[in-house]
Design a protein around this motif. Structure first.
Motif, PDB file in Angstrom:
ATOM      1  N   THR A   1       0.187 -24.760 102.722  1.00  0.00           N
ATOM      2  CA  THR A   1       1.371 -25.459 102.231  1.00  0.00           C
ATOM      3  C   THR A   1       2.325 -25.759 103.367  1.00  0.00           C
ATOM      4  OG1 THR A   1       1.179 -24.071 100.278  1.00  0.00           O
ATOM      5  CG2 THR A   1       3.163 -25.393 100.462  1.00  0.00           C
TER       6      THR A   1
ATOM      7  N   GLU B   1       6.648 -22.729  92.357  1.00  0.00           N
ATOM      8  CA  GLU B   1       5.983 -23.008  93.636  1.00  0.00           C
ATOM      9  C   GLU B   1       5.094 -21.848  94.040  1.00  0.00           C
ATOM     10  OE1 GLU B   1       8.917 -23.948  96.583  1.00  0.00           O
ATOM     11  OE2 GLU B   1       9.500 -25.731  95.444  1.00  0.00           O
TER      12      GLU B   1
ATOM     13  N   ASN C   1      -2.115 -30.595  99.980  1.00  0.00           N
ATOM     14  CA  ASN C   1      -1.994 -29.149  99.891  1.00  0.00           C
ATOM     15  C   ASN C   1      -2.570 -28.621  98.582  1.00  0.00           C
ATOM     16  OD1 ASN C   1      -1.030 -26.486 100.441  1.00  0.00           O
ATOM     17  ND2 ASN C   1       0.415 -26.934  98.813  1.00  0.00           N
TER      18      ASN C   1
ATOM     19  N   SER D   1       1.054 -21.845  94.481  1.00  0.00           N
ATOM     20  CA  SER D   1       0.471 -21.691  95.813  1.00  0.00           C
ATOM     21  C   SER D   1      -0.594 -20.595  95.837  1.00  0.00           C
ATOM     22  CB  SER D   1       1.552 -21.408  96.845  1.00  0.00           C
ATOM     23  OG  SER D   1       2.025 -20.095  96.680  1.00  0.00           O
TER      24      SER D   1
END
Lengths: 380, 328
Positions: free
Chosen positions: B311, A212, B258, A216
């Protein structure tokens, strides 16, 4: 596969027993129905074959130049002409180019010279090369009968080099970097995705958090940061390796997710439990029993990951942070198109970009079809 | 919900520490430092730089300290004083350089996101409801092409077209006369007139991807019995689609929103280099080349922060949209 195959015993009478169809055959049947995917498959195979035989298909060597023909426009191939005796001849040819210099702008001006034809021959001798890197050869698929006269099917660049030849040669690096990068991502993805899905619990949580996190972070700033760190003066092969490494550093996360998802759904299947009860080691259970049953999904995911790698390499090289001259890749070729004025003089500098689009489209179609066909037992 | 929000905010702390660590690691990765760049440039212009002077520069910018000390200095001054360090190349505090650029990046990325949203939902719904129609096929083709054209190439082609056929160069976000002018309606108009190009360039790929997400999800939902029930009750077709299946189909849409935002921020870097926009991209690239570490590091960190916050927002949006999601 977890679904029981119809066998001869099940069918009863042996004469009208249904033929046993293997999963591979089912996948092929399903895949064949998907027309765009078939088109994508054909194109992809053609592209990779083209890359393998690139120096043979390209009429000129990648660094052969004719300084007389800087920014020469594309010449069209014609097929039928009348020779000196007034007979009609069938065979490919291009018209010669008349060159003059416009002193006001300092540019060369090209005019099609309809009086002079340049016949195109098959298998002429030309620049020397090594096929597959080791077979010395100098025959090309086709080329101008007189090697000193111009034949620029998609125009020439700043130095009078043939864009067509360079684009074809560039496919070697561009297409292979996608493949190598994906293989590296796949290895990482299989290991981490496998660990995550097989063990679950804390290992899973940790790996998922890392994924994750990596996903991101905006990838391009990170890539250019890493690419800027590459030493400027090491040899091209090493740069190539580093670039694939940088690309797969983020690329593996997507594949790891696919693998993990599959592992989770297979973990409680009877055949996996049976293998485990037989005392097989976790490694063996994973790679001997589980991986083969979702191999088709992996292949689909990999096919979809290759075009992303190709796009990334193109972008990095375009910015001057990836591969550099004298390596020829589509991104390196597109650097020439950075300046809007040179593009305005020679729009054919976009040709390598067209090649990128075709390759990416073909592989996306193929990957989409494979993904749909990967599970041949689903109803739709 | 408050509890969930708090927990998510707490989760962000380790993420941010990791982000700052990665950003700093990336910028200190290149061999050599800014002193080398400086000395090289000075020598190239004919000046004599003695090793003592080189050492003095290194000490002045504190480049001679161990890695971890430099990292600690940088992060602690960000936390305590909001001071992102000093840009060697520009001879200015990083703070003065990054905020206007980051604001522009945000404006460009966010407006592209809005464009993506406005276009992708209706087309996706249309494609699903009229599956295999001409419109659906056109949308599919557009989708694939949008995915296949690299952003920067699309930007170049658009620039070429406008240069060739309209005789205008379209780079930048402001016309030359407005670059240093204070904000006014005229400047705003000029800005909006230039903004559409990066919006379109950036939005295409994201739109293409999202159309496929909406279409696939809505197609799955449309086959479900509750839609049949709604129709059997005599509900109007558009209500039967809008009320239930669409809302559920938008769920994966929001979570992929996102990814789209991350891609937009990331893609904006290259596109803005090509279009020479006054966003983070060109400055980041320059800073990386000159090994202007604090400037480059701050950019990488703030861009990552932007996407991390993105996010969070999309997760909150998801929780609000779909009551089935439990706040764990």
């Amino acid at each position: 596969m977890s679904v029981a195959m119809p066998t001869l015993e099940d069918a009863g009478a042996s004469e009208n027993a249904p033929r046993v169809v293997t999963p591979a055959q089912l996948i092929w049947r399903k895949f064949r129905r998907h027309r765009l995917a078939m088109l994508g498959a054909v194109l992809t195979i053609a592209l990779y074959l083209g890359a393998a035989f690139a120096p043979f298909i390209a009429p000129f060597g990648p660094n052969e130049y004719q300084s007389r023909y800087t920014y020469a426009p594309p010449q069209t191939v014609h097929w039928i002409r009348t020779n000196e005796e007034g007979r009609r001849i069938f065979g490919p040819y291009v018209y010669d180019l008349k060159v003059s210099v416009d002193y006001a702008s300092g540019r060369r001006v090209f005019e099609t010279d309809r009086e002079n034809v340049i016949p195109i021959r098959f298998f002429p001798r030309g620049a020397e090369y090594r096929l597959f890197g080791f077979i010395p050869a100098d025959r090309h698929l086709f080329g101008p009968a007189d090697p000193d006269r111009p034949m620029f099917l998609t125009g020439a660049d700043r130095l009078g080099r043939d864009m067509f030849s360079r684009t074809i040669i560039g496919s070697q690096v561009s297409l292979s970097i996608g493949l190598v990068g994906v293989i590296m991502s796949l290895i990482l993805g299989l290991i981490f995705g496998g660990l995550s899905g097989y063990y679950g619990g804390a290992v899973d949580t940790l790996i998922q958090r890392v994924i994750e996190f990596l996903q991101s972070i905006p990838s391009i700033p990170l890539w250019i940061g890493l690419a800027a760190a590459l030493p400027k003066d090491v040899n091209p092969a090493l740069i190539y390796f580093y670039i694939t490494l940088i690309l797969s550093l983020i690329g593996w996360t997507g594949l790891a997710r696919v693998v993990r998802g599959r592992f989770l759904s297979l973990k409680n299947e009877d055949f996996v439990r049976a293998a485990r009860l037989d005392g097989a080691s976790p490694w063996r259970v994973m790679f001997r029993h589980m991986v083969p049953s979702f191999l088709s999904h992996i292949i689909a995911a990999v096919t979809l990951a290759i075009p992303a790698m190709i796009l990334a390499e193109t972008a990095l090289s375009f910015l001057g942070l990836g591969l550099r001259q004298p390596v020829i890749s589509w991104g390196v070729l597109l650097q020439e198109a950075q300046n809007i004025r040179s593009v305005a003089t020679a729009p054919w500098l976009f040709v390598p970009g067209g090649a990128v689009v075709v390759a990416v489209l073909a592989m996306n179609f193929l990957g989409d079809g494979l993904r749909d066909a990967a599970d041949p037992f689903s109803s739709n | 919900m408050t509890n969930y929000l708090l927990r998510r905010l707490l989760y962000m702390i380790p993420t941010l520490i990791a982000v700052s660590f990665v950003a700093f690691a990336v910028i200190t990765l290149p061999p050599g430092d800014y002193a080398d760049t400086y000395v090289l440039a000075a020598r190239q212009s004919g000046q004599v730089v003695t090793p003592e002077q080189e050492q003095a520069i290194r000490e002045f910018y504190k480049l001679d300290r161990p890695w971890i000390v430099q990292y600690w200095d940088w992060t602690s001054s960000i936390i305590t004083r909001g001071d992102f360090g000093f840009s060697f190349q520009w001879d200015l505090p990083v703070n003065e350089l990054i905020w206007p650029r980051l604001a522009m990046t945000f404006v460009v990325s966010f407006s592209s996101l809005m464009l993506v949203w406005i276009i992708a939902i209706p087309i996706g719904v249309y494609s699903a409801v009229r599956q295999y129609s001409v419109g659906d096929m056109l949308a599919t083709i557009f989708g694939f092409i949008g995915l296949a054209i690299p952003n920067f190439l699309f930007a170049l082609v658009l620039m070429y077209v406008s240069f060739r056929y309209f005789g205008a160069s379209v780079g930048g976000l402001f016309s030359p006369e407005y670059i240093n002018a204070p904000w006014s309606f005229a400047k705003l108009g000029d800005f909006l007139g230039k903004l559409w190009l990066p919006m379109v360039v950036l939005g295409t790929a994201g739109t293409a991807g999202l159309i496929r997400v909406v279409r696939a999800n809505l197609l799955d939902e449309l086959k479900k019995p509750y839609v049949v029930t709604a129709r059997a009750k005599g509900m109007r077709e558009r209500d039967a689609i809008r009320k239930y299946p669409l809302r559920i189909a938008l769920n994966p849409f929001v979570s992929s929103l996102n990814d789209v935002f991350v891609q937009l921020v990331s893609g904006a870097t290259i596109v803005s280099v090509v279009l020479s926009l006054q966003t983070t991209g060109p400055l980041l690239l320059e800073a990386l080349r000159a090994e202007d570490m604090y400037l480059a590091g701050s950019f990488i960190m703030m861009l990552s922060l932007l996407t991390v916050v993105g996010t969070l927002v999309s997760d909150l949006l998801l929780a609000w949209l779909d009551p089935r999601i439990r706040f764990r």
